[in-house]
Design a protein around this motif. Structure first.
Motif, PDB file in Angstrom:
ATOM      1  N   ASP A  10      39.144  41.575  32.369  1.00 43.19           N
ATOM      2  CA  ASP A  10      39.931  42.729  31.925  1.00 43.19           C
ATOM      3  C   ASP A  10      41.343  42.577  32.461  1.00 43.19           C
ATOM      4  N   PRO A  11      42.261  42.131  31.615  1.00 39.53           N
ATOM      5  CA  PRO A  11      43.619  41.851  32.100  1.00 39.53           C
ATOM      6  C   PRO A  11      44.285  43.076  32.727  1.00 39.53           C
ATOM      7  N   ARG A  12      43.839  44.228  32.351  1.00 35.69           N
ATOM      8  CA  ARG A  12      44.452  45.439  32.909  1.00 35.69           C
ATOM      9  C   ARG A  12      44.039  45.673  34.357  1.00 35.69           C
ATOM     10  N   ARG A  13      42.962  45.078  34.750  1.00 32.36           N
ATOM     11  CA  ARG A  13      42.493  45.320  36.119  1.00 32.36           C
ATOM     12  C   ARG A  13      42.667  44.095  36.999  1.00 32.36           C
ATOM     13  N   VAL A  14      43.424  43.152  36.533  1.00 34.66           N
ATOM     14  CA  VAL A  14      43.605  41.929  37.303  1.00 34.66           C
ATOM     15  C   VAL A  14      45.039  41.839  37.776  1.00 34.66           C
ATOM     16  N   GLU A  15      45.216  41.766  39.067  1.00 32.57           N
ATOM     17  CA  GLU A  15      46.556  41.537  39.582  1.00 32.57           C
ATOM     18  C   GLU A  15      46.521  40.217  40.325  1.00 32.57           C
ATOM     19  N   PRO A  16      47.494  39.350  40.021  1.00 34.90           N
ATOM     20  CA  PRO A  16      47.467  37.989  40.567  1.00 34.90           C
ATOM     21  C   PRO A  16      47.255  37.949  42.068  1.00 34.90           C
ATOM     22  N   GLU A  17      47.895  38.850  42.807  1.00 34.72           N
ATOM     23  CA  GLU A  17      47.789  38.786  44.265  1.00 34.72           C
ATOM     24  C   GLU A  17      46.385  39.136  44.754  1.00 34.72           C
ATOM     25  N   ASN A  18      45.589  39.793  43.904  1.00 32.93           N
ATOM     26  CA  ASN A  18      44.254  40.177  44.326  1.00 32.93           C
ATOM     27  C   ASN A  18      43.305  38.988  44.476  1.00 32.93           C
ATOM     28  N   TYR A  19      43.589  37.913  43.775  1.00 33.98           N
ATOM     29  CA  TYR A  19      42.712  36.745  43.909  1.00 33.98           C
ATOM     30  C   TYR A  19      42.697  36.255  45.346  1.00 33.98           C
ATOM     31  N   GLY A  20      43.870  36.181  45.916  1.00 32.54           N
ATOM     32  CA  GLY A  20      43.984  35.707  47.289  1.00 32.54           C
ATOM     33  C   GLY A  20      43.307  36.651  48.259  1.00 32.54           C
ATOM     34  N   LEU A  21      43.530  37.951  48.043  1.00 31.83           N
ATOM     35  CA  LEU A  21      42.914  38.981  48.874  1.00 31.83           C
ATOM     36  C   LEU A  21      41.392  38.840  48.849  1.00 31.83           C
ATOM     37  N   LEU A  22      40.898  38.649  47.634  1.00 25.35           N
ATOM     38  CA  LEU A  22      39.460  38.535  47.424  1.00 25.35           C
ATOM     39  C   LEU A  22      38.882  37.325  48.155  1.00 25.35           C
ATOM     40  N   LEU A  23      39.566  36.211  48.022  1.00 23.01           N
ATOM     41  CA  LEU A  23      39.102  34.990  48.672  1.00 23.01           C
ATOM     42  C   LEU A  23      39.119  35.132  50.195  1.00 23.01           C
TER      43      LEU A  23
ATOM     44  N   TYR B   1      24.520  29.565  46.071  1.00 27.42           N
ATOM     45  CA  TYR B   1      25.214  30.852  45.953  1.00 27.42           C
ATOM     46  C   TYR B   1      26.483  30.672  45.129  1.00 27.42           C
ATOM     47  N   VAL B   2      26.541  31.389  44.044  1.00 25.55           N
ATOM     48  CA  VAL B   2      27.708  31.326  43.172  1.00 25.55           C
ATOM     49  C   VAL B   2      28.564  32.575  43.389  1.00 25.55           C
ATOM     50  N   ILE B   3      29.814  32.371  43.695  1.00 24.77           N
ATOM     51  CA  ILE B   3      30.754  33.486  43.716  1.00 24.77           C
ATOM     52  C   ILE B   3      31.444  33.473  42.362  1.00 24.77           C
ATOM     53  N   ARG B   4      31.291  34.522  41.633  1.00 24.95           N
ATOM     54  CA  ARG B   4      31.866  34.549  40.293  1.00 24.95           C
ATOM     55  C   ARG B   4      32.902  35.656  40.207  1.00 24.95           C
ATOM     56  N   ILE B   5      34.112  35.268  39.983  1.00 24.26           N
ATOM     57  CA  ILE B   5      35.195  36.239  39.896  1.00 24.26           C
ATOM     58  C   ILE B   5      35.231  36.778  38.459  1.00 24.26           C
ATOM     59  N   GLU B   6      34.965  38.041  38.303  1.00 23.14           N
ATOM     60  CA  GLU B   6      34.864  38.618  36.962  1.00 23.14           C
ATOM     61  C   GLU B   6      36.199  39.245  36.570  1.00 23.14           C
ATOM     62  N   ASP B   7      37.007  38.399  35.980  1.00 25.83           N
ATOM     63  CA  ASP B   7      38.376  38.812  35.662  1.00 25.83           C
ATOM     64  C   ASP B   7      38.628  38.809  34.164  1.00 25.83           C
TER      65      ASP B   7
ATOM     66  N   ILE C 203      32.614  28.541  43.486  1.00 26.29           N
ATOM     67  CA  ILE C 203      33.354  29.710  43.032  1.00 26.29           C
ATOM     68  C   ILE C 203      33.762  29.474  41.588  1.00 26.29           C
ATOM     69  N   VAL C 204      33.407  30.374  40.714  1.00 24.44           N
ATOM     70  CA  VAL C 204      33.833  30.213  39.317  1.00 24.44           C
ATOM     71  C   VAL C 204      34.618  31.442  38.865  1.00 24.44           C
ATOM     72  N   TYR C 205      35.561  31.174  38.000  1.00 25.31           N
ATOM     73  CA  TYR C 205      36.386  32.239  37.440  1.00 25.31           C
ATOM     74  C   TYR C 205      36.003  32.422  35.982  1.00 25.31           C
ATOM     75  N   GLN C 206      35.719  33.625  35.601  1.00 21.27           N
ATOM     76  CA  GLN C 206      35.360  33.854  34.205  1.00 21.27           C
ATOM     77  C   GLN C 206      36.533  33.561  33.274  1.00 21.27           C
ATOM     78  N   SER C 207      37.721  33.771  33.769  1.00 19.66           N
ATOM     79  CA  SER C 207      38.876  33.523  32.893  1.00 19.66           C
ATOM     80  C   SER C 207      39.016  32.040  32.544  1.00 19.66           C
ATOM     81  N   ASP C 208      38.338  31.164  33.278  1.00 23.73           N
ATOM     82  CA  ASP C 208      38.339  29.738  32.925  1.00 23.73           C
ATOM     83  C   ASP C 208      37.331  29.431  31.825  1.00 23.73           C
TER      84      ASP C 208
END
Length: 490
Positions: free
Chosen positions: A72-85, A64-70, A98-103
RNA sequence: GCUGCUAUAGUGUAGGGGCCAAUCAUGUCGGCCUUUCACGCCGACGACUGGGGUUCAAAUCCCCAUAGCAGCACCA
């Protein structure tokens, strides 16, 4: 005579979980993904995607891959990563990685170059509105005829920062004659000048349909389960698979889930928090996972509700009733019982002897023990329950007669006989000794209910209890002078 | 407007030509149990969107109608 523990063993009653349809093409393993974007916390809609995929991952012992689709810089708020996790953790998914698209920006850039080299994409400098008009008329824009070299040159210059936002985009060459206008030469890269991305230094961003195809392929995703709002995206993505000669995964699309009675929209929630209409992401009026968790809903109840809904392509309305039923099945065996008295009056009971009531913490499990409630002359009662009555039984205590002198009730001791109470059709109601009552606010979506609860309930912080005859509630906070509980369901 | 998807009880689901006067869960109502209007147990209620067609036989296949939904972004 049967042994008591034999009787108990006889009711396993663990209802078999619903079995969903089998997946096709599972011979070479199953890799699936849950792909939220960090624009806000997860809600019940996300839970369906998360659990449906999770269900098959577990069933086929997949990855199971959790992929954070980030992307769109306009829809990404740093604090949301923690909330999401946090939310993902709460759901209890079988997370493989867990993979981050921004990486992975360089991967997308590299593949875009390859796609251009394959003749599958071109850099387009047309105005977006102008292009849309051409597209609707099935006409090619001038950029479409550029050579591969010209396109590569423009692409390089894009990456070097030569263009500003809106000046240029990369499009996939599809079929301008396609009957569905949504399929015609859609965009796969754009430039965003501001805001900067919190995790990566970039100005050129891949669009959803591109990053998803590249990632799904590279991460080895075999099956994709997503909402039917993606059905057009699936068709678009097939063009890209085609160009790269990749095998697409198996796609499944489920229908729309409309969730009533609760606010889901991230933008509406944000506004509400700013304006003070909501107390936070876990406000009782919201459909976020944090909100339902605060109300004492367990993740497994959500899981069961979602698996029960399944993969139907029909649009359905989410049933809180069914969710509550699932939650009750989980919570009822664990929840200790306590009294909560709303709409309270304190009244003396004439002629009553002092008495210690022993009320079971759980009626089906006497070995858990009892709460001891000391009666010393007066009780706190729910007023509405004695109105119009001549006799009530105080649960686990004794009977009282109610006499009415106009508006004012007067209570007199009426003996301990349960049989008499039954004969008189006296309701058995909850009560509290004034010395063991704590102020208690019971929060419900319809408003706060003020009352009193047993002192002992304050030892159940963060747990779900059953307030007898009221319903299951989660003890949310305990202060010196106030207990706050969140109502879940009856 | 263009493209496409779907349509079973209040809600959610099963059923993919005969075994379906249709499954299960939830809900509602009634009863039993019970010092909670919880849990548990028993019973009842309640549905194949409409119309054509194919077939010996249709909830199931086909067509039309209707309704709902989705997409048609340099969002995901």
């Amino acid at each position: 005579m049967l042994a008591p523990d034999l009787l108990r063993a006889e009711k396993p009653k663990q209802e078999a979980e619903r079995v969903l349809h089998a997946l096709e093409h599972t011979e070479e393993g199953v890799v699936m993904r849950f792909a939220p974007n960090p624009s806000g916390p997860l809600h019940l809609g996300h839970a369906r995607a998360a659990y449906l995929n999770d269900y098959y991952v577990r069933r086929y012992d997949g990855h199971y891959v959790i992929r954070i689709e980030d992307t769109d810089p306009r829809r990404v708020e740093p604090e949301n990563y923690g909330l999401l996790l946090d939310d993902i953790d709460w759901l209890g998914l079988k997370v493989g990685e867990i993979v981050y698209q921004s990486d992975r920006m360089d991967i997308y850039y590299e593949h875009c170059r390859r796609l251009i080299e394959l003749g599958g994409a071109y850099a387009c400098m047309c105005d977006a509105a102008y292009f849309r008009d051409l597209k609707l008329e099935k006409k090619a824009c001038p950029c479409r005829n550029q050579t591969i070299e010209e396109n590569l040159d423009l692409w390089d210059r894009m990456l070097e920062g030569e263009f500003c936002e809106g000046m240029i985009t990369v499009r996939v060459k599809t079929d301008l004659e396609h009957p569905d206008p949504a399929m015609r030469d859609f965009s796969i890269f754009r430039i965003v000048d501001a805001p900067p991305h919190p995790r990566v230094d970039a100005r050129v961003y891949p669009m959803y349909n591109f990053s998803v195809v590249v990632d799904d392929h590279l991460l080895g995703i075999t099956h994709v389960i997503r909402g039917k709002d993606h059905i057009a995206n699936t068709r678009r993505q097939r063009y890209i698979y085609e160009y790269f000669s990749w095998n697409p995964p198996v796609f499944k699309h489920y229908g729309r889930l409309s969730i009533g009675g609760v606010v889901l929209s991230t933008s509406a929630i944000k506004e509400g928090i700013v304006s003070g209409a909501y107390t936070g992401w876990d406000d009782i009026h919201l459909g976020t996972l944090k909100a339902i968790a605060r109300r004492g809903i367990e993740p497994d109840a959500v899981r069961k509700a979602m698996i029960d809904i399944g993969m139907g392509e029909t649009d359905i309305t989410f049933s809180w009733e069914n969710l509550f039923a699932q939650n009750k099945a989980i919570v009822d065996p664990k929840a200790n019982r306590y009294f909560f008295v709303p709409d309270a009056v304190m009244l003396p009971v004439a002629d009553a002897p002092a008495h210690i009531a022993e009320a079971a913490l759980h009626p089906n499990e006497p070995e858990r023990g009892v709460r001891r409630l000391l009666f010393e002359g007066s009780v706190i009662l729910p007023k509405g329950e004695i109105e119009g009555r001549t006799m009530v039984r105080l649960k686990d205590l004794f009977n009282v007669n109610v006499a009415w002198e106009g508006e004012r009730p007067a209570l007199t001791y009426a003996g301990e006989s349960l049989e008499e109470a039954r004969k008189a059709h006296a309701p058995i109601i909850q009560w509290l000794p004034p010395g063991q009552a704590r102020d208690c606010t019971l929060k419900t979506p319809e408003g706060d209910i003020e009352g009193y609860c047993e002192e002992a309930a304050s030892r159940e912080l963060n747990r779900v209890v059953q307030f007898e005859r009221v319903g299951f509630s989660r003890i949310d906070s305990v202060a010196v002078d106030l207990v706050t509980a969140y109502f879940a369901h009856r």
